[in-house]
Enzyme design. Structure first.
Site, short mmCIF file in Angstrom:
data_model
loop_
_atom_site.label_atom_id
_atom_site.label_comp_id
_atom_site.label_asym_id
_atom_site.label_seq_id
_atom_site.Cartn_x
_atom_site.Cartn_y
_atom_site.Cartn_z
N SER A 97 100.01 104.75 113.42
CA SER A 97 100.03 103.81 114.51
C SER A 97 98.16 103.79 115.38
O SER A 97 98.55 102.55 114.33
CB SER A 97 100.90 105.04 115.15
OG SER A 97 100.72 103.93 116.12
N ASP A 150 90.07 94.81 107.35
CA ASP A 150 90.19 93.44 107.19
C ASP A 150 89.31 92.76 107.09
O ASP A 150 89.00 91.91 106.83
CB ASP A 150 91.46 93.14 108.61
CG ASP A 150 92.36 93.68 107.43
OD1 ASP A 150 92.80 93.97 106.61
OD2 ASP A 150 93.92 93.28 107.63
N LYS A 197 102.97 103.53 109.61
CA LYS A 197 103.19 103.51 111.10
C LYS A 197 102.78 102.08 111.59
O LYS A 197 101.95 102.33 112.49
CB LYS A 197 103.57 104.61 112.19
CG LYS A 197 104.21 104.20 113.46
CD LYS A 197 105.19 104.13 113.56
CE LYS A 197 105.93 104.13 115.15
NZ LYS A 197 105.29 103.27 115.78
#
Length: 433
Positions: free
Chosen positions: A318, A329, A343
């Site tokens: 999460s 990224d 999740k």
């Protein structure tokens, strides 16, 4: 979590999470911060209140291919003599959505959730979830330095019995009630691991959780800052800020951020912490059923630009995946370890008029590059698997975590030293390319 005008948005850990010793949902907005007084609301009105919330906010506009208006007619045409009957009907109604994350909490469960978020906890120290496919109760991860952790309970263990009672057909809320109890009392958890059953007799205790611990470690590349973040609780961002400022004063040359076995927590905490590392770039975006996107970005206020390695594993879920996904990224950090949990859904939690509560999946979140990691997780840049023996060794002697006796940390340090050397000598970086 993100507090919006529509209510509280949170990044729950995984699979219908209602944790045993710490909940990964968030604080209530000011208008919902205290359980509302018990109103003279009829049971049928409560059922309709829940239906209305789902109708307006639920992420899936098909409602799991259900005729949601027909569902309303069905449950409002029933006769309820008390609130308990209404609670049972609500849970039955929500099951039609096929979403373990959307769940109803009776007043006591809702109160426990708020107490848990405060950081003063009583329990055995595990994050508990229900597997979406098998419906079995699963340990997301044990919390460090708690009875479950010290006893050797592992992430992915399946709880098959609680004090000898089978958990078959049991939901998370029912399990929580059985596992919770007064400090000093005991509970026996029977877990299944690799087709073998193991009994753990655990003594409940009061648990104080400080989400961040840190230290400066000597290495071949100079002082290295090691920060272990255990969960994204309400005070995690401030503790992270304090850790970074202290380590910067010590003039460390780089950082290892340890998110292993971190089940997540408050989405807003992950955003705030990401901004401490990322100066410019995206952090996370959420998409609701109308396709509307709420995007969180860096604010040019990073506390450091020094090389960073992030340790992750199957217990990183999460909010941990939001942070690690953003760092990966944005090419801010190198991920070392194993695949994260997977999740990527966002829940809104709100209080109902009789003091009960409702968590509703209202959106999914994406990493800055648009990756939907739900059920997939995030792959590390450098894979380092731990054997069961290595994992158990680290659990039994937590002093080994973040040391050369910790294989994932050791590899992370190796990667970090290479990054530090490349930054200090750009020619090395150029030739490496």
């Amino acid at each position: 979590m993100v507090i919006t005008k529509r209510g509280l948005v949170l990044g729950a850990t995984a699979l219908a999470i209602t944790t045993v010793t710490v909940t990964t949902v968030g604080l209530l907005s000011k208008s919902q911060a205290v359980l509302s007084e018990v109103f003279n609301q009829s049971p049928k009105e409560l059922v309709d209140e829940v239906w209305q919330i789902i109708d307006r906010q639920y992420v899936d506009g098909t409602f799991n291919q259900q005729d949601w208006r027909a569902v309303r007619n069905d449950y409002l045409n029933r006769h309820y003599t008390n609130q308990e009957e209404a609670y049972k009907a609500i849970r039955e109604m929500l099951k039609k959505l096929g979403d373990p994350y959307t769940r109803f909490m009776d007043p006591q469960e809702f109160k426990n959730m708020q107490i848990d978020t405060s950081g003063e906890l009583t329990g055995v120290g595990i994050q508990l979830a229900q597997d979406e496919a098998t419906k079995k109760l699963m340990v997301i991860s044990p919390i460090e330095d708690t009875p479950a952790f010290k006893a050797g309970v592992l992430a992915k263990d399946v709880i098959v019995k609680i004090d000898g009672k089978s958990t078959e057909g049991m939901d998370v809320n029912q399990a929580v009630k059985l596992i919770r109890g007064e400090p000093g009392t005991s509970v026996k958890l029977t877990v299944e691991r690799a087709k073998k059953q193991i009994d753990y007799q655990l003594t409940r205790t009061k648990i104080e959780i400080h989400p961040v611990r840190y230290e400066s470690k000597n290495s071949q590349a100079g002082k290295v800052g090691y920060i272990r973040l255990n969960q994204f609780s309400a005070n995690a961002a401030q503790e992270m800020r304090n850790a970074l400022k202290a380590l910067e004063k010590q003039q460390v040359t780089g950082y290892i951020l340890d998110l292993r076995s971190n089940p997540g927590g408050l989405l807003q905490a992950s955003v705030e912490i990401a901004r401490m590392w990322i100066d410019d770039g995206g952090i996370v975006s959420t998409v609701n059923r109308q396709g509307e996107t709420d995007r969180e970005v860096a604010n040019n206020r990073a506390l450091t630009d020094k090389p960073l390695v992030v340790l992750v594993d199957g217990g990183s879920a999460s909010a941990s995946e939001i942070l690690s996904g953003a760092l990966q990224d944005d090419k801010r950090g190198t991920l070392v370890g194993t695949q994260t949990f997977g999740k990527g859904l966002v829940q809104s939690v709100r209080g109902l008029e009789d003091g009960s509560g409702l968590a509703v999946t209202i959106a999914k979140y994406l990493t800055p590059s648009g990756r939907d990691i739900n059920k997939l997780g995030i792959a590390p840049d450098v894979v380092v698997e731990l054997s069961d023996a290595q994992r158990k060794s680290l659990q039994q002697d937590r002093a080994k975590i973040g040391t050369p006796d910790d294989p994932q940390y050791a590899k992370g340090l190796e990667v970090l030293q290479q990054k530090i050397a490349s930054k200090q000598n750009p020619k090395l970086q150029s030739s490496a390319r």
